[in-house]
Design an enzyme around this catalytic site. Structure first.
Site, PDB file in Angstrom:
ATOM      1  N   CYS A 198      -4.171  -1.234  -2.293  1.00  0.00           N
ATOM      2  CA  CYS A 198      -5.005   0.391  -2.169  1.00  0.00           C
ATOM      3  C   CYS A 198      -4.311   0.829  -4.042  1.00  0.00           C
ATOM      4  O   CYS A 198      -4.463  -0.116  -4.563  1.00  0.00           O
ATOM      5  CB  CYS A 198      -2.867   0.735  -2.771  1.00  0.00           C
ATOM      6  N   ASN A 199      -6.077   1.022  -3.764  1.00  0.00           N
ATOM      7  CA  ASN A 199      -7.085   1.279  -4.586  1.00  0.00           C
ATOM      8  C   ASN A 199      -6.304   1.837  -6.076  1.00  0.00           C
ATOM      9  O   ASN A 199      -5.734   1.449  -7.286  1.00  0.00           O
ATOM     10  CB  ASN A 199      -8.277   2.290  -4.402  1.00  0.00           C
ATOM     11  N   THR A 200      -5.405   2.684  -5.662  1.00  0.00           N
ATOM     12  CA  THR A 200      -4.879   3.729  -6.435  1.00  0.00           C
ATOM     13  C   THR A 200      -3.810   2.703  -7.090  1.00  0.00           C
ATOM     14  O   THR A 200      -3.701   3.217  -8.658  1.00  0.00           O
ATOM     15  CB  THR A 200      -4.287   4.848  -6.026  1.00  0.00           C
ATOM     16  N   ASP A 228       0.629  -1.301  -0.002  1.00  0.00           N
ATOM     17  CA  ASP A 228      -0.188   0.193   0.318  1.00  0.00           C
ATOM     18  C   ASP A 228       1.095   1.804  -0.270  1.00  0.00           C
ATOM     19  O   ASP A 228       1.836   1.682   0.624  1.00  0.00           O
ATOM     20  CB  ASP A 228      -1.381   0.209   0.827  1.00  0.00           C
ATOM     21  N   SER A 229       0.294   2.187  -0.036  1.00  0.00           N
ATOM     22  CA  SER A 229       1.514   3.537  -0.234  1.00  0.00           C
ATOM     23  C   SER A 229       1.147   4.114   1.230  1.00  0.00           C
ATOM     24  O   SER A 229       2.535   4.901   1.242  1.00  0.00           O
ATOM     25  CB  SER A 229       0.125   4.576  -0.806  1.00  0.00           C
ATOM     26  N   GLU A 251      -3.631  10.167   7.195  1.00  0.00           N
ATOM     27  CA  GLU A 251      -2.280   9.397   6.885  1.00  0.00           C
ATOM     28  C   GLU A 251      -1.485  10.508   9.084  1.00  0.00           C
ATOM     29  O   GLU A 251      -0.461  10.252   9.518  1.00  0.00           O
ATOM     30  CB  GLU A 251      -1.423   9.777   5.876  1.00  0.00           C
ATOM     31  N   CYS A 308     -10.554   3.101  -1.272  1.00  0.00           N
ATOM     32  CA  CYS A 308      -9.805   3.241  -0.515  1.00  0.00           C
ATOM     33  C   CYS A 308      -9.490   3.203   0.444  1.00  0.00           C
ATOM     34  O   CYS A 308     -10.378   2.840   1.596  1.00  0.00           O
ATOM     35  CB  CYS A 308     -10.010   5.064  -0.530  1.00  0.00           C
ATOM     36  N   THR A 309      -8.353   2.020   0.716  1.00  0.00           N
ATOM     37  CA  THR A 309      -7.949   1.640   1.844  1.00  0.00           C
ATOM     38  C   THR A 309      -7.801   2.555   3.533  1.00  0.00           C
ATOM     39  O   THR A 309      -7.856   1.589   4.486  1.00  0.00           O
ATOM     40  CB  THR A 309      -7.206  -0.230   1.898  1.00  0.00           C
ATOM     41  N   HIS A 310      -7.477   3.855   3.095  1.00  0.00           N
ATOM     42  CA  HIS A 310      -7.580   4.205   4.153  1.00  0.00           C
ATOM     43  C   HIS A 310      -8.772   4.500   5.146  1.00  0.00           C
ATOM     44  O   HIS A 310      -8.651   4.991   6.116  1.00  0.00           O
ATOM     45  CB  HIS A 310      -6.884   5.567   4.174  1.00  0.00           C
ATOM     46  N   TYR A 370      -0.530   9.089  -2.122  1.00  0.00           N
ATOM     47  CA  TYR A 370      -0.532   8.476  -4.211  1.00  0.00           C
ATOM     48  C   TYR A 370      -1.523   9.197  -4.727  1.00  0.00           C
ATOM     49  O   TYR A 370      -1.392   9.417  -5.886  1.00  0.00           O
ATOM     50  CB  TYR A 370      -0.411   6.408  -4.435  1.00  0.00           C
ATOM     51  N   GLY A 371      -3.197   9.152  -3.918  1.00  0.00           N
ATOM     52  CA  GLY A 371      -3.678   9.482  -4.753  1.00  0.00           C
ATOM     53  C   GLY A 371      -4.001  10.916  -5.816  1.00  0.00           C
ATOM     54  O   GLY A 371      -4.963  10.626  -6.500  1.00  0.00           O
TER      55      GLY A 371
HETATM   56  N1  DGL Z   1      -5.282   3.490  -0.429  1.00  0.00           N
HETATM   57  C1  DGL Z   1      -4.828   3.550  -0.849  1.00  0.00           C
HETATM   58  C2  DGL Z   1      -6.229   3.954  -1.736  1.00  0.00           C
HETATM   59  O1  DGL Z   1      -6.553   1.992  -1.653  1.00  0.00           O
HETATM   60  C3  DGL Z   1      -4.818   5.500  -0.943  1.00  0.00           C
HETATM   61  C4  DGL Z   1      -4.457   6.187  -0.266  1.00  0.00           C
HETATM   62  C5  DGL Z   1      -2.615   7.295  -1.267  1.00  0.00           C
HETATM   63  O2  DGL Z   1      -3.404   8.184  -2.095  1.00  0.00           O
HETATM   64  O3  DGL Z   1      -1.636   7.459  -1.413  1.00  0.00           O
HETATM   65  O4  DGL Z   1      -6.360   3.995  -2.826  1.00  0.00           O
END
Ligand code: DGL
Length: 273
Positions: free
Chosen positions: A73-75, A10-11, A158, A192-194, A42-43
């Protein structure tokens, strides 16, 4: 046979919400986690950057011996997975596998909605890629899917600002924007996993009749099915109930905060990618 842990990438912290469910679903397996905290979020990054960072991470997992890597991580799944699967893996090693989170989620999301109106909340990168619209349409062509980018939510998570005025503001704002686009939405996917870390806040501002879906259990069940259907990959996974964690970010910070995401204390090692 060279058995190795399953890599989970993940990011930053978000993938720990997925790993937690992997451990529940597949308790005997070993997992190796890497969070690229130093370079998250990463988004907001462009396609090439997310692809480059994700490929670096995938190669690191392969160097550690992993045969299977999950982009939790979806992104990264939206912006890098396809290119890595189609362009890079044939050159790196055709026996290795890299899987993402968008397809397994898209395969089932329609089941949760009663009226066929679904909202997808994700990072700007995930939303702009339209990956969810494309994938969901393959499985549920009649579903009305409305996307909402929530660019501030990853920073809230974060920076551990779960219960703050900023969190109230940004959570309410994006939910309102989504429901203004389609007021009939009865199911919202946290793509998004966050975001599961903001669940309490999201519940506070989401109308009660809207069902909120986090991905962890969906992805864990899908990984279990994948391993059952691919015994040749499953045979390469080590099963000693061992977990290891790496972060590219500040080690003390990661160790102090990761337990909130993972649900129990953990000790990571530092890594420079
Ligand atoms: N957790 C990441 C996701 O599922 C994105 C987090 C990020 O923007 O870094 O998309």
């Amino acid at each position: 046979m060279d058995k190795q842990p399953i890599g989970v990438f993940d990011s930053g912290y978000g993938g720990l919400t997925i790993l937690k469910e992997f451990v529940k679903e597949l308790p005997s397996y070993d997992f190796l986690y890497l969070g690229d905290n130093a370079r998250s979020p990463y988004g907001e990054k462009d396609f090439d950057t997310v692809y480059e960072y994700t490929l670096q991470a995938v190669k690191w997992f392969f160097d550690q011996g992993c045969h299977l890597v999950i982009l939790a991580c979806n992104t990264a799944s939206a912006k890098a997975l396809r290119t890595i699967q189609q362009k890079d893996l044939p050159y790196i090693d055709t026996t290795k596998r890299v899987l993402g989170v968008i397809r397994p989620t898209s395969e089932v999301i329609g089941i949760y909605s009663e009226n066929g109106h679904v909202g997808v909340m994700g990072t700007m990168g995930t939303v702009i890629s339209n990956s969810y619209l494309i994938e969901i349409a393959k499985f549920f062509p009649d579903l009305k899917v409305t996307q909402q980018a929530c660019p501030e939510w990853v920073s809230l998570v974060e920076n551990h600002l779960f219960n703050t005025k900023e969190a109230d503001y940004w959570v309410e704002k994006y939910i309102k924007e989504l429901l203004q686009k389609d007021e009939n939405i009865d199911t919202v996917l946290l793509a998004c996993t966050h975001y599961p870390l903001l669940l309490e806040k999201i519940q506070q501002f989401m109308p009660k009749q809207v069902r909120i879906i986090s991905q962890g259990k969906i992805i864990a069940k899908s990984l279990n099915e994948y391993l059952t259907n691919h015994p040749e990959i499953d045979d390469q996974c080590s099963k000693n109930q061992e977990l290891s964690f790496y972060t590219t970010g500040d080690l003390t910070d990661f160790n102090n905060h990761a337990s909130v995401f993972f649900g129990s204390p953990l000790e990571a090692k530092g890594l420079f990618l």
